[in-house]
Design a protein around this motif. Structure first.
Motif: not given
Ligand SMILES: Nc1ncnc2c1ncn2[C@@H]1O[C@H](COP(=O)(O)OP(=O)(O)OP(=O)(O)O)[C@@H](O)[C@H]1O
Ligand SMILES: O=P(O)(O)OC[C@H]1O[C@H](OP(=O)(O)OP(=O)(O)O)[C@H](O)[C@@H]1O
Length: 310
Positions: A103-116
């Motif tokens: 159950g290894g994983c990371k809680l990550q902040v994600q934003v649109p790839e092509s956004g600013p």
């Protein structure tokens, strides 16, 4: 059978009812020889060989059930424990016992790839969607405070955290958030949603937890189960490496295989030769075998460990 009336005096053990952790949890139970048959329509199963009842619950609810003493033992993610600690505070009487190595994983902040947006600071004062509203709330509260202190954010600004129970990754595309905070393992879900990670909030894996509020009569059984699960986890992580070596090279090879506690060394029926037996982490075994060969070890064998006791 009227299960409810069979629960009294039993140790209650909470297991995620479905989802990512379920299969591995069943393997842990098997590894600890906890025998049960689950009726798919029921969320309780009586264990056949111990006075234990398994309670199948959503992973997110397990910290609360264990931490309030309703259930004595449980398996869930460290992320769920951390979230519940922030939500419930001091009243959550839960102790993390064994990292179960799945159950290894990371809680990550994600934003649109092509956004600013490239950094979390650019998200201060904006809208974030997540299933971990307390962990994420805490993270951005600290960021907001630091940025206000540094004069990088106006006093009245506040990052807005909204809760969704699933499909978090759709929120940016739906126009309800500038960023999401969600779990990432392979990254496939994130990439398929056109998102990229810009920050790690926490790393997590599955953990065995217990209530610190159990009656003393349950303690011997609790210790038996905890020891069995600990032994199973160690057995999954290690292999046993056996080899023969001339005494003159013993010091060098023991540096390669120092063992978990210490290696076992036995005299061979051949002058100046010894046999060495040592526990080695599975993930390192190929490299260890190469190094042993280069350092004059012979007859190297790798044996799997079915189970162990610490
Ligand atoms: N992709 C993943 N890889 C590894 N572990 C994960 C992953 N996603 C979640 N987990 C772990 O499993 C826990 C439960 O997540 P999961 O999404 O399976 O639960 P659920 O929401 O109860 O199930 P479902 O989403 O199927 O309803 C998480 O809190 C985390 O610790
Ligand atoms: O990086 P990946 O390997 O793609 O894994 C990440 C995904 O796994 C989890 O969801 P899950 O698939 O368990 O379902 P859920 O969204 O219903 O919780 C998590 O919420 C992500 O969506």
């Amino acid at each position: 059978m009227d299960l409810v009336n069979h629960l009294e005096d039993r140790l209650l053990f909470a297991v995620p009812k479905k989802g990512r952790l379920y299969e591995s949890c069943v393997n842990v139970l098997k590894g600890a020889d906890i025998k049960f048959r689950r009726n798919s329509r029921l969320d309780i199963a009586l264990v056949q060989n111990f006075p234990i009842a398994l309670v199948f619950l959503p992973a997110a609810d397990i910290p609360r059930f264990v931490g309030t003493g309703r259930v004595h033992l449980g398996i869930t993610g460290q992320d769920q424990i951390a979230e519940a600690r922030l939500r419930i505070g001091e009243k959550l009487k839960v102790e993390e016992l064994v990292d179960l190595q799945f159950g290894g994983c990371k809680l990550q902040v994600q934003v649109p790839e092509s956004g600013p947006i490239q950094t979390v600071k650019q998200l201060a004062g904006q809208r974030i969607v997540t299933s971990f509203e307390y962990l994420v709330g805490d993270y951005f509260k600290k960021l907001d405070a630091q940025m206000k202190k540094d004069g990088e954010l106006s006093e009245e600004a506040k990052t807005e955290i909204s809760f969704v129970s699933g499909s978090v990754e759709a929120s940016c595309a739906l126009g309800i958030a500038e960023a999401v905070v969600d779990l990432v393992e392979s990254g496939e879900t994130m990439r398929a949603s056109g998102l990229k990670a810009i920050e790690n909030v926490m790393s997590t894996s599955a953990v065995l937890v217990r209530s610190t509020n159990c009656s003393p009569e349950l303690e011997p059984l609790l210790q038996t189960i905890i020891t069995r699960i600990r032994g199973y986890v160690i057995a999954q992580q290690y292999v046993l490496v056996n080899y023969n070596v001339a005494r003159e090279h013993l010091t060098d090879v023991l540096k390669i295989t120092p063992g978990k506690r210490a290696p076992t060394i036995t005299t061979l029926d051949e002058p100046n030769w010894v046999a060495v037996s040592s526990m080695v982490l599975k993930k390192n075994v190929a490299k260890v075998m190469d190094e042993l060969s280069q350092n004059h070890a012979a007859d190297i064998l790798v044996l799997s460990i079915d189970n162990s006791r610490p």
